[in-house]
Every structure is written in structure tokens, then in C-alpha cells.
Motif scaffolding. Structure first.
Motif, PDB file in Angstrom:
ATOM      1  N   LEU A 281      15.625   7.496  -3.628  1.00  0.00           N
ATOM      2  CA  LEU A 281      16.177   7.242  -4.955  1.00  0.00           C
ATOM      3  C   LEU A 281      15.519   6.031  -5.601  1.00  0.00           C
ATOM      4  O   LEU A 281      14.821   5.248  -4.955  1.00  0.00           O
ATOM      5  N   GLY A 282      15.783   5.870  -6.893  1.00  0.00           N
ATOM      6  CA  GLY A 282      15.187   4.794  -7.662  1.00  0.00           C
ATOM      7  C   GLY A 282      15.445   3.416  -7.090  1.00  0.00           C
ATOM      8  O   GLY A 282      16.568   3.090  -6.712  1.00  0.00           O
ATOM      9  N   ARG A 283      14.392   2.625  -7.019  1.00  0.00           N
ATOM     10  CA  ARG A 283      14.366   1.267  -6.478  1.00  0.00           C
ATOM     11  C   ARG A 283      14.629   1.232  -4.977  1.00  0.00           C
ATOM     12  O   ARG A 283      14.862   0.169  -4.415  1.00  0.00           O
ATOM     13  N   GLU A 284      14.585   2.418  -4.345  1.00  0.00           N
ATOM     14  CA  GLU A 284      14.653   2.503  -2.888  1.00  0.00           C
ATOM     15  C   GLU A 284      13.404   3.188  -2.328  1.00  0.00           C
ATOM     16  O   GLU A 284      13.372   3.549  -1.159  1.00  0.00           O
ATOM     17  N   GLU A 285      12.355   3.303  -3.136  1.00  0.00           N
ATOM     18  CA  GLU A 285      11.183   4.104  -2.764  1.00  0.00           C
ATOM     19  C   GLU A 285      10.201   3.298  -1.905  1.00  0.00           C
ATOM     20  O   GLU A 285       9.007   3.216  -2.199  1.00  0.00           O
ATOM     21  N   PHE A 286      10.695   2.700  -0.838  1.00  0.00           N
ATOM     22  CA  PHE A 286       9.856   1.824  -0.009  1.00  0.00           C
ATOM     23  C   PHE A 286       8.844   2.629   0.795  1.00  0.00           C
ATOM     24  O   PHE A 286       7.670   2.251   0.881  1.00  0.00           O
ATOM     25  N   ARG A 287       9.273   3.729   1.381  1.00  0.00           N
ATOM     26  CA  ARG A 287       8.338   4.545   2.150  1.00  0.00           C
ATOM     27  C   ARG A 287       7.264   5.138   1.234  1.00  0.00           C
ATOM     28  O   ARG A 287       6.064   5.104   1.556  1.00  0.00           O
ATOM     29  N   THR A 288       7.697   5.670   0.088  1.00  0.00           N
ATOM     30  CA  THR A 288       6.746   6.247  -0.864  1.00  0.00           C
ATOM     31  C   THR A 288       5.744   5.202  -1.327  1.00  0.00           C
ATOM     32  O   THR A 288       4.532   5.463  -1.380  1.00  0.00           O
ATOM     33  N   THR A 289       6.230   4.013  -1.653  1.00  0.00           N
ATOM     34  CA  THR A 289       5.346   2.925  -2.071  1.00  0.00           C
ATOM     35  C   THR A 289       4.317   2.621  -0.992  1.00  0.00           C
ATOM     36  O   THR A 289       3.123   2.462  -1.277  1.00  0.00           O
ATOM     37  N   GLY A 290       4.758   2.549   0.251  1.00  0.00           N
ATOM     38  CA  GLY A 290       3.849   2.250   1.352  1.00  0.00           C
ATOM     39  C   GLY A 290       2.797   3.321   1.545  1.00  0.00           C
ATOM     40  O   GLY A 290       1.614   3.011   1.795  1.00  0.00           O
ATOM     41  N   LEU A 291       3.182   4.588   1.432  1.00  0.00           N
ATOM     42  CA  LEU A 291       2.219   5.674   1.599  1.00  0.00           C
ATOM     43  C   LEU A 291       1.162   5.660   0.499  1.00  0.00           C
ATOM     44  O   LEU A 291      -0.034   5.848   0.762  1.00  0.00           O
ATOM     45  N   VAL A 292       1.589   5.440  -0.733  1.00  0.00           N
ATOM     46  CA  VAL A 292       0.650   5.385  -1.847  1.00  0.00           C
ATOM     47  C   VAL A 292      -0.318   4.221  -1.669  1.00  0.00           C
ATOM     48  O   VAL A 292      -1.544   4.372  -1.803  1.00  0.00           O
ATOM     49  N   ARG A 293       0.230   3.052  -1.358  1.00  0.00           N
ATOM     50  CA  ARG A 293      -0.624   1.868  -1.192  1.00  0.00           C
ATOM     51  C   ARG A 293      -1.641   2.085  -0.079  1.00  0.00           C
ATOM     52  O   ARG A 293      -2.835   1.785  -0.249  1.00  0.00           O
ATOM     53  N   GLU A 294      -1.189   2.611   1.061  1.00  0.00           N
ATOM     54  CA  GLU A 294      -2.091   2.792   2.204  1.00  0.00           C
ATOM     55  C   GLU A 294      -3.238   3.738   1.866  1.00  0.00           C
ATOM     56  O   GLU A 294      -4.391   3.488   2.227  1.00  0.00           O
ATOM     57  N   ARG A 295      -2.947   4.817   1.132  1.00  0.00           N
ATOM     58  CA  ARG A 295      -4.016   5.774   0.812  1.00  0.00           C
ATOM     59  C   ARG A 295      -5.004   5.185  -0.187  1.00  0.00           C
ATOM     60  O   ARG A 295      -6.214   5.448  -0.115  1.00  0.00           O
ATOM     61  N   LEU A 296      -4.513   4.394  -1.119  1.00  0.00           N
ATOM     62  CA  LEU A 296      -5.421   3.750  -2.067  1.00  0.00           C
ATOM     63  C   LEU A 296      -6.322   2.735  -1.375  1.00  0.00           C
ATOM     64  O   LEU A 296      -7.516   2.621  -1.693  1.00  0.00           O
ATOM     65  N   VAL A 297      -5.770   2.011  -0.422  1.00  0.00           N
ATOM     66  CA  VAL A 297      -6.581   1.060   0.344  1.00  0.00           C
ATOM     67  C   VAL A 297      -7.672   1.801   1.111  1.00  0.00           C
ATOM     68  O   VAL A 297      -8.838   1.379   1.145  1.00  0.00           O
ATOM     69  N   ARG A 298      -7.324   2.927   1.728  1.00  0.00           N
ATOM     70  CA  ARG A 298      -8.325   3.713   2.460  1.00  0.00           C
ATOM     71  C   ARG A 298      -9.409   4.253   1.542  1.00  0.00           C
ATOM     72  O   ARG A 298     -10.531   4.523   1.987  1.00  0.00           O
ATOM     73  N   ALA A 299      -9.076   4.380   0.261  1.00  0.00           N
ATOM     74  CA  ALA A 299     -10.071   4.832  -0.714  1.00  0.00           C
ATOM     75  C   ALA A 299     -10.951   3.693  -1.215  1.00  0.00           C
ATOM     76  O   ALA A 299     -11.798   3.899  -2.086  1.00  0.00           O
ATOM     77  N   GLY A 300     -10.743   2.494  -0.657  1.00  0.00           N
ATOM     78  CA  GLY A 300     -11.560   1.357  -1.050  1.00  0.00           C
ATOM     79  C   GLY A 300     -11.063   0.616  -2.262  1.00  0.00           C
ATOM     80  O   GLY A 300     -11.790  -0.200  -2.833  1.00  0.00           O
ATOM     81  N   LEU A 301      -9.827   0.864  -2.661  1.00  0.00           N
ATOM     82  CA  LEU A 301      -9.251   0.226  -3.839  1.00  0.00           C
ATOM     83  C   LEU A 301      -8.373  -0.946  -3.436  1.00  0.00           C
ATOM     84  O   LEU A 301      -8.118  -1.177  -2.253  1.00  0.00           O
ATOM     85  N   ALA A 302      -7.908  -1.681  -4.431  1.00  0.00           N
ATOM     86  CA  ALA A 302      -7.098  -2.880  -4.185  1.00  0.00           C
ATOM     87  C   ALA A 302      -5.771  -2.771  -4.922  1.00  0.00           C
ATOM     88  O   ALA A 302      -5.564  -3.423  -5.951  1.00  0.00           O
ATOM     89  N   PRO A 303      -4.851  -1.941  -4.443  1.00  0.00           N
ATOM     90  CA  PRO A 303      -3.560  -1.767  -5.120  1.00  0.00           C
ATOM     91  C   PRO A 303      -2.712  -3.030  -5.051  1.00  0.00           C
ATOM     92  O   PRO A 303      -2.814  -3.823  -4.119  1.00  0.00           O
ATOM     93  N   ARG A 304      -1.852  -3.188  -6.058  1.00  0.00           N
ATOM     94  CA  ARG A 304      -0.932  -4.323  -6.115  1.00  0.00           C
ATOM     95  C   ARG A 304       0.501  -3.785  -6.121  1.00  0.00           C
ATOM     96  O   ARG A 304       0.834  -2.889  -6.905  1.00  0.00           O
ATOM     97  N   LEU A 305       1.323  -4.339  -5.270  1.00  0.00           N
ATOM     98  CA  LEU A 305       2.716  -3.919  -5.216  1.00  0.00           C
ATOM     99  C   LEU A 305       3.490  -4.520  -6.383  1.00  0.00           C
ATOM    100  O   LEU A 305       3.323  -5.699  -6.720  1.00  0.00           O
ATOM    101  N   LEU A 306       4.321  -3.714  -6.999  1.00  0.00           N
ATOM    102  CA  LEU A 306       5.233  -4.217  -8.015  1.00  0.00           C
ATOM    103  C   LEU A 306       6.428  -4.877  -7.333  1.00  0.00           C
ATOM    104  O   LEU A 306       6.696  -4.607  -6.158  1.00  0.00           O
TER     105      LEU A 306
END
Length: 402
Positions: free
Chosen positions: A33-58
Motif C-alpha cells: 500500500l501507499g507509503r509502505e512500498e519498501f520492498r518495491t522501492t528496493g527492487l526498483v533501486r537494485e535493478r537500476l543500479v545493476r543497469a549502471g545508473l545512480a538512483p536516488r531514494l525519495l
């Protein structure tokens, strides 16, 4: 966009297709649910890092990630306001998933019943394609990916993104929303307002109460509340321009605990939806006036809480024209259609109050299948729509630099 660049983007999108479907199914099985998306946030960040990008957490949940011509957010001296952004919302709904599929939600009472898992996969896939093109020197402009939390929680997580600087340097923003009425491979476009304003309204009435044998010695709150519930929507519609599409509908009414006792308290709760921005701005003052007139007939004390939700999404004509041109190139002119304005609310509107952009309706209905309905536990999509969304967003980013 040249045919060669278009073909390269399409090929890269196809190469990621299976991964993105699997990513979407993983999110579908693990909705948050909204503002509880910790797992989703982590999965997105990890895949972007593997793509060579530099994601920033909100702050809290959500991710922002820039992609520049060098593949890591640099802009090569070009003006920051030319950055183009793509938004995907990441939250789920408090709905039971009733589908009989292998990727059914594993969380009781939680489901991606609005397609946000697909939106997230599309923006992620767009980032993976554009990161590769950037490393090859083929990305003509900087791009920002916005993975936004809490779209379903009024007034919406878009305000959190704006407060955190998520639009800083962005001059244009685009989003896609699944449309279960439209067949996969097609899109619906509309310049101007495409969704409705949506507010939450709570009316509380109070009085001394008493015995139902002596209503004249009490404030008959149940009758007062019923009168407000029955007459306020009609009175409101007669005091506002009928072209505004205003709709006040109740979802909860509550008062009393016994058949022979007039209660001292009652509540009424519902939503106000409005297609017109100016009418939406006038609504709170008018509603206060009308509630006062209705409640005073019964001598009831009253309070009105008008919780502002979201304004209408008003698509910028130039942004719609850009999406139309890309969609014709990617899908063909026959697959691009107009779409109606809906009474649904969407917090993407807050972004469009800041910068120009547009929301596209993405066809997700399997051919020959009856339309699903949003916010229902049976909702699902034809997953080929994910690749369509990636190609559309990539095409927008690869337009010639202006």
C-alpha cells in the motif's frame, strides 16, 4: 526519431520483455500500500543500479533516477529544463485478489488492481533501454525516471515527489495508465482534461438526542442526516454549472444504536468528483452554504470537512501531440484513438500544475476478452502492453533534441 534509432529501441525493449513481465508478476504477488512500498522501492533501486545508473531514494518510499547522454545523469552542458520525465506509480490497493493465476497476490486483502505494477515495469523498462542507448551515445536529451509512491492515498504521493525536488530541472513529464476497456496494442489520447477532480467530504451533525416518542424535544439527527444525504447532491448540482460534471456521491452514513433512541451524533461521508477546474475551486464554499441551510431546518449543529484530493489531470496539447506522433510511428495510425474524460481521480494532476505533460491511456485488454474493471480483485492485463509502453516512452525520449 530516425527509423534506425526506432528499430534499436524496439529491439532493446524486446530483449527486456520477459524480464519485465517477470518483474511485474513479482510486484503483483507482493503488493504494498501507499507509503509502505519498501520492498518495491528496493527492487526498483537494485535493478537500476545493476543497469549502471545512480538512483536516488525519495524520503520514505519511491525512487528518482536520472539518465543523461553519458548514461549516469550528466547533461553535457545542456539546459536542465529540457529534461523529460516519465512517472510510474508503485502502490497497490486494499482489495482482495480473486484471480486464479500463478502470480496471484500472496498478501491477504492487497492487490495491484489498478495496473500500477505494469506502470512500474514500463518505467523501469524505459530506463533499461535508455541507459543502453545513452552508453552508446544515442540519447539526445537527459531523462528522469520517477517511481512515485502513494498515488491511491489522497491527496497523492505526487506532492511528496514535488516537495522532495523530483521535478527540479524537468521541463516535460509523461505518464501511462492502464485502460482495461482498450485492446492491447492501442492507446487513447486526449488534450485538455482527461480525469476528474476528486475530494473526500465528511459531514458531522450533532444535537441533544432523546426518545423517539418525543422528537419535538430533541434534534432529530437521523432525519437531519438523511435529509442532507438525499438533498445535498441535487442542491449542489443546481447551484453549479451543469457543464462542470460535478458528482457528489455518498459511501458511508452512520448514526444511532437503538430503534427508540434519537442519537446525539451522526456522520455522512462520500466523494465529490468534478470535471471542471474552476467549479472544483468553488465547491467548498458552496457546499458549506448548502449544508448550513439543510441542517438549520432541524436545528442540528454541523461540521463539514472538505478534504481536498486531486484536481483534474489537464493534458498539455503539445505534449499530447508529441505522444500522438510517437504512437503513430510505434503502433500505426489505426491503433491511436481519442478517449473520454473520466470521473476517476489521478494525482498526476499535481505534476501538470507545475510543468507541461500528458497522461496516455494504454490498452491492456486481451483480444476478445470482456473488459476488466479497475479497483476490482479480478483486474488483470495482457502483459504485451508492457512492451508497448516501453516503446512509447523510449520514443518520446529519443525525439530530436530541441
Amino acid at each position: 526519431m530516425s527509423e534506425s534509432l526506432h528499430a534499436q529501441a524496439a529491439a532493446k525493449a524486446a530483449a527486456f520483455a520477459d524480464e519485465l513481465v517477470a518483474f511485474r508478476r513479482d510486484l503483483h504477488m507482493n503488493p504494498e500500500l501507499g507509503r509502505e512500498e519498501f520492498r518495491t522501492t528496493g527492487l526498483v533501486r537494485e535493478r537500476l543500479v545493476r543497469a549502471g545508473l545512480a538512483p536516488r531514494l525519495l524520503p520514505g518510499t519511491g525512487v528518482v533516477c536520472d539518465i543523461g547522454p553519458d548514461g549516469r545523469g550528466a547533461t553535457s552542458g545542456r539546459p536542465q529544463q529540457d529534461m523529460i520525465a516519465f512517472r510510474g506509480d508503485i502502490d497497490a490497493l486494499p482489495v482482495e485478489d480473486v484471480k486464479d493465476v500463478s502470480y496471484r497476490s500472496t498478501v491477504p486483502g492487497r492487490a495491484h488492481a489498478c495496473g500500477h505494477d505494469a506502470h512500474t515495469a514500463i518505467v523501469l523498462g524505459t530506463g533499461l533501454v535508455l541507459a543502453e542507448l545513452a552508453r552508446e551515445g544515442l540519447l539526445p536529451r537527459p531523462v528522469r525516471l520517477i517511481f512515485q509512491p502513494a498515488e491511491e492515498k489522497l491527496p497523492g504521493g505526487a506532492l511528496d515527489v514535488i516537495k522532495a525536488g523530483g521535478l527540479d530541472g524537468v521541463g516535460e513529464i509523461h505518464a501511462i495508465h492502464c485502460d482495461p476497456k482498450v485492446e492491447v496494442g492501442r492507446v487513447g489520447l486526449r488534450a485538455g482534461a482527461i480525469t476528474s477532480a476528486c475530494d473526500r467530504v465528511v459531514i458531522t451533525v450533532s444535537g441533544p438526542g432523546g426518545h423517539t416518542a418525543r422528537p419535538h424535544r430533541t434534534t432529530d439527527l437521523v432525519t437531519a442526516l438523511a435529509k442532507i444525504a438525499a438533498e445535498l447532491p441535487g442542491a449542489f448540482s443546481r447551484r453549479i454549472d451543469p457543464r462542470s460534471g460535478a458528482s457528489l456521491v455518498w459511501g458511508r452514513i452512520e448514526s444511532g444504536s437503538a430503534p427508540n433512541v434519537i442519537p446525539q451524533h451522526g456522520e455522512l461521508e462520500g466523494t465529490l468528483r468534478c470535471l471542471d477546474l474552476e467549479a472544483w475551486r468553488q465547491a467548498p464554499d458552496l457546499m458549506h452554504e448548502l449544508v448550513d441551510a439543510l441542517a438549520s431546518t432541524y436545528g442540528a449543529k454541523w461540521e463539514l470537512e472538505h478534504h481536498r484530493g486531486v484536481p483534474p489531470v489537464v493534458n498539455d496539447p503539445d505534449a499530447v501531440a508529441a505522444m500522438r506522433a510517437v504512437a503513430v510511428d510505434v503502433l500505426g495510425a489505426s491503433e491511436v484513438e481519442g478517449t473520454e474524460q473520466s470521473l476517476g481521480g489521478e494525482d498526476f494532476s499535481w505534476f501538470l500544475e507545475q510543468i507541461p505533460g500528458q497522461l496516455t491511456r494504454l490498452g491492456v485488454r486481451p483480444p476478445g476478452h470482456p473488459p476488466y474493471d479497475l479497483h476490482q480483485g479480478s483486474f488483470d492485463i495482457d502483459e504485451r502492453a508492457i512492451g508497448v509502453g516501453v516503446r512509447l516512452f523510449a520514443g518520446l525520449a529519443l525525439r530530436p533534441y530541441r
